[in-house]
Design an enzyme around this catalytic site. Structure first.
Site, PDB file in Angstrom:
ATOM      1  N   GLY A 232      17.306  73.200 -10.616  1.00  0.00           N
ATOM      2  CA  GLY A 232      17.005  72.933  -9.531  1.00  0.00           C
ATOM      3  C   GLY A 232      17.030  71.183  -9.024  1.00  0.00           C
ATOM      4  CB  SER A 233      15.568  68.909  -6.526  1.00  0.00           C
ATOM      5  OG  SER A 233      14.288  69.042  -6.532  1.00  0.00           O
ATOM      6  N   GLY A 237      11.794  68.999 -10.895  1.00  0.00           N
ATOM      7  CA  GLY A 237      11.895  68.700 -11.650  1.00  0.00           C
ATOM      8  C   GLY A 237      10.629  67.826 -12.614  1.00  0.00           C
ATOM      9  CD  GLU A 254      21.268  73.189 -14.871  1.00  0.00           C
ATOM     10  OE1 GLU A 254      22.124  73.051 -14.852  1.00  0.00           O
ATOM     11  OE2 GLU A 254      21.353  74.747 -16.022  1.00  0.00           O
ATOM     12  CB  CYS A 288      23.836  70.611 -10.311  1.00  0.00           C
ATOM     13  SG  CYS A 288      24.365  71.748 -11.540  1.00  0.00           S
TER      14      CYS A 288
END
Length: 486
Positions: A232-233, A237, A254, A288
């Protein structure tokens, strides 16, 4: 509409399909036409607890299962994905607004990662290590961590759930999966259904469809999981990493990116245009690894820009059910508004729109912007949508400086006629991954995947997945008698 949206709109806990007991529902909408796909009563903290407790109970027997039997479950899961490709494609298109190309790309990678997970079931190996002590035998065992919590995102939910779930199961762990609330079927209960039908014992995989507004940090803080795999963001994170560290859990993160594709003065421009357009606009730029920034040597910038703009303007925007569509909707109105705001900010700062996108509902057509001021925050952050920033540069040294001028370090690419020149360039970039004469969007089962800086912690794929979801245990055996000082 696929029957999955009616059949799988539930929680999956301890081998049972059941409604959540929360006081409100998550409504699953088609982002293209706002059709209501499903309504799922959310899971509460009690159900999160039940899911983790079920996983803990089931894990020991699953870990003790012959790895060849675990492998057979993964093999059956792969066959089921292959048999159900048409239905899964319909889910990806309806729930994510993914195009046919995007759905095919995601399914291809899911099958590749399942194939690798089949092999992972047999991969962990122990060691016998020498000892300075007489008669001492050191045995090193690689064992499952126990229970893994997986939190998957909305952009590639089927892939990024399977990418952690399948290897964790293959290695003898149990899993609790929390999909993104915008993709509860593709990222959650669809995965559970496939593994249930593949013969996975009840409790080994559990799916809780819920929201942070309901459960807070309960998913992270629960005492059962030893590893949290989060995609995610970087903002979320950072919080996940902080909570995990405070509770002595391992986190695999990630996170976002702000990748660049770099076109050097000797590049094949037609090929570089194709790579750059795909790298920026695949799945509407909601990737991403997407190339937010397109850097072009000033000596070839005019020709490249002309060809790049021509290709971008040819991309069909619209209904993702149409096989000709390249640009479908963004996942929700928040994302669409954020992307529109980024374009407006760039123009207000003095940027020039070579292509000016429009917004209609969640459909955001491509924009191509140049002359974005070098100090603009937009050049250093992730824009999760179909907006490309074209940036000319003078020489490789300047290009390296521009590429590295971001808090992120996930992916990137460089185009040049000289492969070794490209490799030398790539080695100067602070990213976890970089590609020579290709796009920025790549993932392969055997190659360590992950980022530097704000783009994440840890790696997945191949041997790094084994490291992520297992731990090492030393057992020594003393043959004969040890001597003690007292």
């Amino acid at each position: 509409m696929s029957s999955y949206f009616t059949d799988l709109a539930q929680q999956y806990i301890d081998g049972e399909w059941r409604p959540g007991t929360g006081s409100w529902d998550i409504i699953d909408f088609n982002p293209y036409d706002d059709e209501k796909l499903a309504s799922i009563t959310i899971a509460t903290t009690d159900e999160v607890d039940q899911a983790y407790r079920a996983a803990a109970r089931a894990q020991k027997e699953w870990a003790a299962t012959n790895p060849y039997a675990r492998r057979a479950v993964l093999e059956k899961a792969l066959r089921l994905v292959e048999e159900r490709e048409r239905e899964i494609t319909e889910v990806i298109i309806a729930e994510l607004g993914g195009t046919h190309v995007k759905a095919g790309f995601e399914l291809h990678l899911v099958k590749e990662f399942l194939r690798e997970s089949i092999h992972l079931a047999l991969r962990p190996e122990g060691q016998i290590l020498p000892s300075p002590g007489e008669g001492k035998e050191n045995r090193l065992f690689r064992v499952p961590v126990g229970v893994v919590g997986v939190i998957s995102p909305f952009n590639f939910p089927f892939l990024l759930s399977v990418k952690s779930v399948a290897p964790a199961l293959a290695l003898g762990n149990a899993v609790v999966l929390k999909p993104h609330q915008d993709t509860p079927i593709a990222g959650g209960t669809l995965v559970a259904k496939i593994f249930e039908d593949a013969g996975l014992p009840g409790g080994v995989l559990n799916v809780v469809v819920t929201d942070i507004a309901e459960i807070g940090d309960a998913f992270l803080e629960h005492p059962v999981p030893k590893v949290i795999s989060f995609t995610g963001s970087d903002r979320i994170g950072r919080h996940v990493a902080t909570v995990c560290a405070a509770h002595f859990k391992r986190s695999v993160l990630e996170l976002g990116g702000n990748s660049a594709i770099v076109v050097l003065d000797d590049a094949d421009l037609d090929y570089a245009v194709d790579a750059a357009v795909f790298s920026r606009y695949v799945h509407q730029g909601q990737v991403c690894m997407a190339a937010n920034r397109v850097l072009v040597d000033r000596s070839v910038a005019e020709e490249f820009t002309r060809k790049f703009v021509a290709k971008v303007t040819s991309l069909k925007v619209g209904d993702p059910r149409d096989p000709r569509t390249v640009i479908g909707p963004l996942i929700n109105s928040t994302q669409a508004n954020d992307v529109s705001a980024a374009v407006e900010q760039a123009l207000a700062e003095g940027a020039t729109a070579l292509v000016r996108g429009t917004t209609s509902g969640n459909l955001v057509s491509p924009s191509v912007l140049t002359d974005v001021p070098a100090g603009s925050a937009l050049l250093r952050q992730e824009v999760f949508g179909p907006v490309a920033f074209l940036i000319p540069f003078d020489g490789e040294e300047e290009a390296v400086r521009i590429v590295n001028d971001t808090p992120y370090g996930l992916s990137g690419a460089v185009h040049t006629a000289d492969v070794e020149r490209g490799v030398a360039f790539a080695r100067q970039i602070d990213t976890g991954m970089f590609h020579v004469n290709d796009g920025t969007v790549h993932d392969e089962p055997l190659v360590p995947f992950g980022g530097e800086k704000h783009s994440g912690i840890g790696r997945l794929n191949g041997e790094t997945t084994v490291d992520a979801f297992t731990t090492l245990k030393w057992i020594s055996v003393q043959h004969g008698r040890s001597g003690f000082p007292f």
